[in-house]
Design an enzyme around this catalytic site. Structure first.
Site, short mmCIF file in Angstrom:
data_model
loop_
_atom_site.label_atom_id
_atom_site.label_comp_id
_atom_site.label_asym_id
_atom_site.label_seq_id
_atom_site.Cartn_x
_atom_site.Cartn_y
_atom_site.Cartn_z
CG ASP A 175 -2.42 1.90 55.36
OD1 ASP A 175 -1.70 1.96 54.36
OD2 ASP A 175 -3.60 2.27 55.38
CE LYS A 176 0.09 8.02 52.24
NZ LYS A 176 -1.01 9.00 52.42
CD GLU B 140 -5.88 18.07 39.21
OE1 GLU B 140 -6.96 17.54 38.93
OE2 GLU B 140 -5.10 18.54 38.37
CG PHE C 204 0.83 14.43 36.91
CD1 PHE C 204 1.76 15.28 37.48
CD2 PHE C 204 0.68 13.16 37.45
CE1 PHE C 204 2.50 14.88 38.57
CE2 PHE C 204 1.41 12.75 38.53
CZ PHE C 204 2.32 13.62 39.10
CE LYS D 291 -2.31 21.12 38.78
NZ LYS D 291 -3.58 21.27 39.51
NE ARG E 228 0.04 15.77 49.26
CZ ARG E 228 0.01 14.48 48.97
NH1 ARG E 228 0.35 13.61 49.90
NH2 ARG E 228 -0.36 14.04 47.80
CG ASN F 160 -5.09 -1.25 52.03
OD1 ASN F 160 -6.02 -0.94 52.77
ND2 ASN F 160 -4.03 -0.48 51.90
CG ASP F 161 -4.00 -1.51 55.97
OD1 ASP F 161 -3.05 -1.38 55.19
OD2 ASP F 161 -4.78 -0.59 56.24
#
Length: 1482
Positions: free
Chosen positions: A579-580, A683, A724, A746, A780, A1057-1058
């Site tokens: 997972d990340k 943000e 966005f 942005k 990022r 979720n894993d």
């Protein structure tokens, strides 16, 4: 009806309720016949009532009867038949039926035509009531109070006489009636639907829904013993020894006591049972912790605390801020205006950005009033439990109306309530029915590859044993038939042997000897093997638990082996699925660097040397304490930016003013401290950075934003938010302050660059260089731009925007064009670089694991850009990769096309790369060559042949290739290579491919028709990233690799979720992270940080596999050497199953004499140290290929044991066959031979294990040499103290020199070949571990110790041509802000659309303008349509980007020349009421 009872009005009304309707079974009778019979029996003389309207209703009903659906006919015939059962002969009931018929006709006339409603996967026809009565179910006339009628009806139903059914005319009618009542409420219910009534336990109980109790344990107190024994006897070895024990209980065929098998078998079963019980107790404890969590539940109108396990479907529960959702609930009311609440779904999809949920407008009024909530009796018809996290279909029926329910109104179990004081909801799914548990997957029985190989070997050994026994049985029968029959005086046959016919007797003896040899030779598969394996695994688990190198002091967490049966599997991992969020990252965003007006900030330069200084925690950060609103945990190290801000440098002020104004963050004051509530962590990091540099975002209203700049308050009128989304990849705000109007934007750098005006080439080039630098560091990035607007241009644009928003034709396309128009001709302001902070040591760990030959896949629910950015940040992806392919097709055809083009690209790349991947694989597999410094030189054939056509183009030189559905040619943008003709190519293992797959494309990739193509491509990639995947998709990917590649897999994650992929993988590793303990509770191993996975695999995993393999090789060797001595002896004893050794020696050989040395070998053995294991990851490679223990190694051990047994028996037999001692004693007896052979066997075992041992500890010395001494002590004790049959045999033999010479010769003959073979391998074919131990290699360039173990400063100099854009934002928050729905309190002084405020607002503006003056220059822009020629029109036509408030308010009049509203009177301020903010829903 004879004995019929008079029907009361209440009873008939109760029976007419749909939820108690009793449907009859037609028993094969046609529907038309039943309907006709009902029509004949139903009175039609309703004119007697004198009610004209009733007569018309009956006529309308009759005329429409042919059009009624089968459903309605079935209900009508059922009700009429019910009436006949109770009121057939009763005149009063007949009259009542007539009145009911009239009333029912009028009621049916009020029903609209039946309409179809899709619920889940079924379609059901339901008649929609047109508000007759107060409830959908109050079909009876005169139902003034539905709740009162409901309670009265229920009481009457409970008190109803059960004899009513028994008074029917016939038995079939009674049977039908009983079936009807058992199927009550099926009138509106099907198998694909779910009905729930709020606050009605009795109604919900009839459906037997699961409660909220969670159970992951396997056993209970009563089921443990039978189930555990059943599970253990499924292991072939245990079942084999059970059968052997049964044979030993038969005296005629057993030459050994049953105790020899019973004690070890009972010991193995007991040890395994204790271990399983311990594991299951831990599961019970974790289940208890979850089930005993507290939840506030509404009971009898009062809010009480109840355990999670006590929550039932239909209960109304209260959730407080930062509290986990106990079950899947339908949101009823919240503390926020307009029924909004915010949740974090990290447990479900790994995303930490907040998501907004909104309840129905009709239920907002319930608020937190417990009386209203308790009286809420809405009925929910929804889909059955499923695992779709982003889908929910249902209908709420309340107060006679139906309301559509979707996923935006559902809070799922595992979510956390954020930024919301409280909310109430009704439980829809509980326990195992929740979507979280539906995605958890089933717990699978896990076994290691060694276990599976052992089972196969055991089968082979048993077949070998059967063959040997059969051969010896035949030999015994022949010997008895030819020779043994003549020696019956000395060797009498048993009484069960027929003596009349010799061949028959010999055959029976041979049959008995078959079973006797099966018992004698059973030690070839010793039960002590499994005892030893379990003990070794158990101790290895504690070694993992006690490793201080995997201790995380921040959370005081050690690594923990939650299972004790999978340790050696850690040394054979081929695929890691990670997972990340929370696993690779810390869920923390920090403002790291920036570029303003072409100047880069964030790096610290040593003024003396001019070199970059590596940023560490020891480096002193900039002091922001002068700012009263600074944050103590904010870190920034480049003081030059703060100096520029304090010196009023214009560009830096514009930069931070943009960050403070262009966002959707909400501000609130908590305990006197300003706090931000951000929808995304990106943000939050940007607004926080602006705050610390003196540009403090203070508050906002739907039409204004207030900031504080260096202590001075500035208020801006918020005109528009261009929100966005994933297609636009940007967001903009249009603001007005005084006479100045500006657009701040942005977004992604490539999107912003396409929308800049000309004349900025130098600034764009310098900024692009900074972007490449930031992207190379894995940051990022977002590009910032502004555009100054004139009042005339904006008013003209606004009118056209309103016109497009109200258009009924191609609305989205027109809005996109309008947005493109104003978001053009912008001025570049700068670039931000945010670091999604990785966990410590993640890049180094991933590099080492990849260098070990393990493939790493990242499966995340995050967006594509975020996943790719993290891939580069943790160096899973590198700029040296040939290509990073993105598969994002929406259909099977598109995905297949992309995969086909990808495969073609790989073929072309391998053609241009000499040797391709095959040569590279051969290079890596050669341990004699340095895998990182070898240069392959090959001259291409087309370079040597001058008569061939020109050189073909080189492979693609792009870094990222996206195969979209519109792609025409794979190599349309090929670039020429300057060194295309170079003959020498350096092979770098960084080169290769990476694959990025979107979740919607992964669905097609996992389909049967594409999975082979997907696997073919993925297997050639260095890394694979799957983004936007669901928990179930994670498990499917793992299952695919397990099934298709037959590879050993490991899944690691930290959230719920894993859980599904953790359970699906061979090894599941849970991280004790910020997303709870769901993953840990389902895992096999738990660690605190991802970096500890490196040590878990490369050290403990490799050691465990190495030790287990060495243990098994030696164990099989010593047991075959011991057992096969009986085979050689059988050639000299007439195949009589006579044992060489003392039976007691056979029983305790594996238990007392040889157990401890081999256990010490399996627990403490290591070829190299842990430091070297990490420094040289290639040491892990043998485990990937199962080189240390396989069929070949097993056969080698068997042959070695057979040779040892042959030498061990023949040399002493030859010496003692006709031997006489020096004293004249005969030593050629059976007992002496057995004692001598046994002693030499023990000495040889000691010598062999000494050669096997590479790492000597005190334990090894004690166990090895102690076991040798222990043998002589036990032999003496058994023979002389207990009085064994072999008393004196070994003592007499040891007094003779013959014994010592024989032992020396035999041991030398056995050890010499082993020593010679080992020296040969060490000299000619040394392994990498041999080289490390001998220090024969001067230096091995390990990727982990050179360029792969990059420090922060070394990464700083890298450049990348890819975009570093990533922004975890969600569409829709702009509309929430401008509509005012997101506000905690709607201000009294705001107006729409253009900030038409009161005097108070205007005076504040005037004061600020007079005090500060104009802060920015205004560029006059003409009102013409300015659309950039470079505008990229890649817009998603299905997205909506308009602002509700803008559209709603634009219809109001404009006053004044500047569009601000006329005059200063409060009465002239057109304020929009709250309920009209969302009038036009786009």
């Amino acid at each position: 009806m004879i004995g019929g009872r008079r029907c009361s009005e209440a009873a008939r009304r109760l029976r007419r309720r749909p939820d108690t309707l009793e449907l009859s079974v037609l028993d094969g009778q046609p529907m038309e016949t039943e309907l006709q019979e009902d029509n004949e029996r139903t009175p039609t003389t309703g004119a007697g009532n004198g009610n004209e309207s009733g007569t018309e209703a009956v006529e309308a009903s009759c005329s429409a009867s042919s059009k009624r659906t089968r459903w309605f006919q079935f209900a009508r015939s059922s009700k009429n038949r019910r009436k006949r059962l109770h009121c057939d002969d009763d005149e009063e009931c007949v009259q009542q039926d007539r009145r009911n018929s009239d009333l029912e006709g009028s009621r049916r006339a009020c029903l609209a035509q039946p309409e179809g409603m899709n619920i889940g996967s079924s379609t059901q026809t339901i008649a929609t009531p047109l508000m007759v009565g107060d409830s959908f179910y109050s079909l009876a006339p005169g139902g003034g109070n539905p709740s009162a009628n409901k309670s009265d009806d229920q009481e009457l139903y409970k008190q109803r006489d059960p004899s009513v059914a028994s008074e029917s005319k016939s038995v079939p009618s009674m049977r039908r009636l009983s079936q009807i009542r058992r199927r009550r409420s099926s009138y509106y219910f099907s198998e694909n639907e779910r009905r729930i009534r709020a606050n009605d336990k009795e109604f919900n109980a009839q459906f037997k829904y699961h409660n909220n109790y969670i159970k992951t344990s396997k056993y209970s107190l009563f089921t443990f013993l039978p189930f555990n024994l059943l599970e253990q006897f499924q292991r072939l070895a245990n079942f084999y020894f059970l059968c052997l024990l049964v044979l030993q209980l038969i005296p005629a065929i057993s030459s050994l006591t049953p105790v020899t098998t019973a004690i070890p078998l009972i010991g193995v079963l007991t040890l395994t049972a204790v271990k399983d019980a311990y594991d299951d107790i831990q599961r019970h404890i974790s289940d208890s912790q979850v089930n005993n969590r507290k939840s506030k539940t509404l009971r009898n109108g009062k809010l009480v605390e109840a355990k999670w396990s006590e929550v039932q479907v239909g209960d109304v529960i209260r959730l407080d801020n930062n509290q986990f959702v106990a079950a899947d609930t339908l949101l009823l009311s919240t503390s926020e205006p307009n029924g909004l609440c915010f949740i974090e779904t990290a447990e479900l999809d790994g995303e930490t950005n907040l998501k907004a949920k909104q309840c129905l407008t009709e239920t907002i009024e319930l608020g937190d009033r417990h009386d209203l909530l308790w009286n809420f009796n809405g009925e929910i018809i929804c889909e059955r439990p499923n695992n779709l996290l982003n889908k929910f279909d249902g209908t709420l029926i309340w107060r006679g109306q139906r309301f559509a329910l979707d996923n935006e109104k559902i809070l799922l179990r595992g979510c956390v309530l954020r930024n919301t004081q409280w909310c109430y909801g009704v439980v829809v799914f509980a326990g195992v029915d929740t979507k979280l548990m539906q995605n958890s997957g089933k717990t699978q029985f896990k076994s290691t590859g060694v276990d599976r190989l052992l089972n196969f070997i055991i089968i082979g050994i048993v077949l070998f044993l059967v063959s040997i026994c059969a051969l010896f049985a035949i030999g015994c029968a022949i010997w008895e038939g030819l020779i043994g029959q003549h020696f019956q005086l000395y060797l009498p046959w048993e009484h069960i042997i027929p003596k009349d016919y010799i061949p028959t007797g010999a055959t029976v003896i041979g049959l008995l000897v078959f079973f006797s040899y099966a018992i004698v030779l059973n030690t070839v598969v010793p039960i002590s093997l499994y005892v030893s394996v379990e003990v070794i695994r158990f101790v290895q688990s504690f070694l993992i638990n006690w490793d201080d190198e995997m201790y995380y002091p921040t959370t005081n967490t050690y690594a923990k082996a939650r299972t004790t049966t999978l340790n050696e599997e850690l040394g054979q991992i081929q695929y890691i699925f990670s997972d990340k969020t929370g696993t690779l990252t810390q869920n923390i965003m920090t403002f790291n660097k920036c570029s303003i007006n072409g100047r880069s900030y964030g790096d610290v330069i040593d003024l003396r040397t001019g070199e970059l200084v590596e940023i560490t925690e020891a480096l002193q950060s900039v002091d922001f304490s002068a700012n009263p609103h600074h944050e103590s945990d904010f870190r920034w190290y480049d003081r030059s930016l703060l100096d520029a801000v304090r010196s009023d440098e214009e560009h830096s002020h514009v930069f931070f003013r943009l960050l403070a104004l262009c966002h959707t963050v909400m501000a609130e004051t908590v305990d006197g401290r300003l706090e931000y509530q951000a929808q995304s962590p990106d943000e939050a990091a940007l607004v926080s950075a602006a705050r610390n540099f003196g540009f403090v975002f203070r508050t906002r209203t739907p039409n204004s934003i207030t900031i504080e700049v260096m202590g001075q308050t500035e208020e801006y009128e918020l005109l528009n938010i261009l929100d966005f989304n994933n297609v636009r990849k940007r967001m903009s705000v249009i603001l007005r302050r005084g006479d100045s109007m500006v657009l701040y934007c942005k977004g992604a750098d490539n999107v912003i660059y396409d929308r800049l005006h000309g004349g900025q080439e130098d600034l764009k080039a310098r900024t692009q260089d900074h972007l490449n630098k930031f992207a190379g560091e894995g940051l990022r990035t977002l590009a910032l731009a502004e555009r100054r607007l004139t009042e005339q241009y904006y008013n003209d644009w606004r009118s056209r925007q309103q016109e497009a928003a109200l258009s009924m034709d191609s609305r989205e396309q027109k809005l996109n064009a309008i947005y493109e128009e104003i978001e053009s001709e912008m001025q570049l302001v700068g670039v931000t670089a945010i670091e999604d902070k990785l966990q410590d040591g993640v890049p180094k760990s991933i590099a080492n694991l990849q260098n070990a030959g393990i493939k790493i896949w990242v499966l995340t629910g995050d967006k594509q850009e975020t996943a790719i950015n993290i891939g580069y940040s943790c160096q899973l992806l590198t700029d040296e990769l040939a290509d990073v392919f993105i598969v994002d097709g929406n259909s099977v055809e598109e995905v297949e096309k992309q995969l086909r083009q990808f495969k073609e690209s790989i073929k072309i790349y391998n053609r241009f790369r000499p040797g391709g991947f095959d040569a590279f694989d051969r290079l890596n597999s050669d341990s004699n060559m340095d895998p990182l410094s070898v240069t392959m030189t090959q001259t291409s054939a087309f370079m040597q042949e001058t008569n061939l056509p020109p050189t073909p183009p080189p492979p693609p030189a792009i870094s990222v290739v996206t195969f979209s559905a519109e792609c025409n040619d794979l190599f349309g943008d090929e670039k020429g290579s300057e060194d295309g003709g170079t003959a020498s190519i350096v092979v770098d293992e960084n080169t290769g491919f990476a694959l990025v797959v979107n979740g919607h494309s992964l669905v097609h990739c996992l389909s049967p028709e594409l999975e082979n193509k997907f696997l073919d491509i993925a297997s050639q990639c260095k890394a694979v990233i799957c983004c936007r995947v669901t928990p179930l998709q994670k498990a499917l990917v793992v299952e695919l690799i397990k099934r298709a590649k037959n590879a050993v897999t490991l899944a690691i994650g930290d959230g719920a979720n894993d859980v599904s992929m953790i359970k699906a993988a061979h090894i599941g590793v849970g991280i004790s992270g910020q997303e709870g303990l769901q993953a840990v509770l389902s895992s096999d191993y738990s660690i605190a940080q991802f970096r500890y996975l490196e040590r878990l695999l490369l050290v403990h995993g490799r050691w465990s596999y190495y030790r287990m393999c060495k243990f098994l090789r030696y164990f099989f060797y010593k047991n075959f050497a011991f057992t096969l001595c009986h085979c050689w002896y059988s050639l000299f004893c007439g195949f009589s199953a006579q044992t060489v050794f003392d039976p007691m020696f056979i029983s305790v050989y594996n238990l007392f004499y040889t157990s401890l040395p081999v256990l010490a070998l399996g627990v403490f053995e290591q070829d190299v140290s842990d430091k070297n294991s990490l420094e040289f990851p290639r040491l892990y490679t043998p485990g990937l290929k199962s080189e240390l223990f396989n069929i070949r190694e097993f056969i080698y051990s068997v042959l070695h044991g057979a040779f040892t047994s042959l030498v061990l028996f023949l040399i002493p037999y030859g010496v003692y066959k006709d031997g006489v001692s020096a004293n004249g004693f005969i030593v050629s007896d059976h007992m002496t031979l057995g004692a001598v052979v046994a002693t030499i066997l023990i000495v040889d075992n000691t010598a062999q294990i000494s050669l096997y041992t590479s790492y000597w500890t005190v334990v090894n010395h004690v166990t090895i040499w102690g076991s040798l001494v222990w043998y002589f002590v036990l032999d003496y004790f058994y023979n002389y103290v207990i009085g064994g049959p072999y008393v004196g045999s070994l003592t007499q033999a040891m007094k003779d020199l013959t014994f010592w010479v024989t032992m020396l010769i035999t041991v030398m003959a056995l050890v010499a070949p082993v020593l010679a073979y080992k020296f040969y391998l060490l000299d000619v074919h040394p392994s990498l571990s041999d080289k490390i131990r001998q220090k024969s290699l001067k230096k091995i360039h390990s990727r982990a110790s050179s360029d792969v173990r990059r420090t922060a400063s070394s990464r700083r100099g890298r450049r990348s041509v890819r975009s570093g854009y990533a922004f975890a934002h969600q569409e829709g928050f702009g509309r929430l802000i401008t509509s005012g729905k997101i506000m905690h309190k709607l201000p009294q002084d705001f107006a729409f659309p253009l900030g038409l405020g009161t005097k108070k607002t205007q005076v504040l503006h005037n004061n600020l303008n007079s005090a500060d003056g104009p802060n920015s220059k205004t560029n006059n822009v003409t009102g013409q349509h300015m659309v950039n020629n470079n505008t990229n029109m890649r817009q998603n036509q299905n997205q909506n980007h308009s602002s509700m408030a803008d559209i709603t308010a634009d219809g109001r009049g404009h006053g004044g020349d500047d569009g601000r509203g006329s005059g200063g009177s409060d009465d002239m301020s057109p304020r929009a009421p709250c309920q009209d903010l969302d009038t036009i829903n786009l």
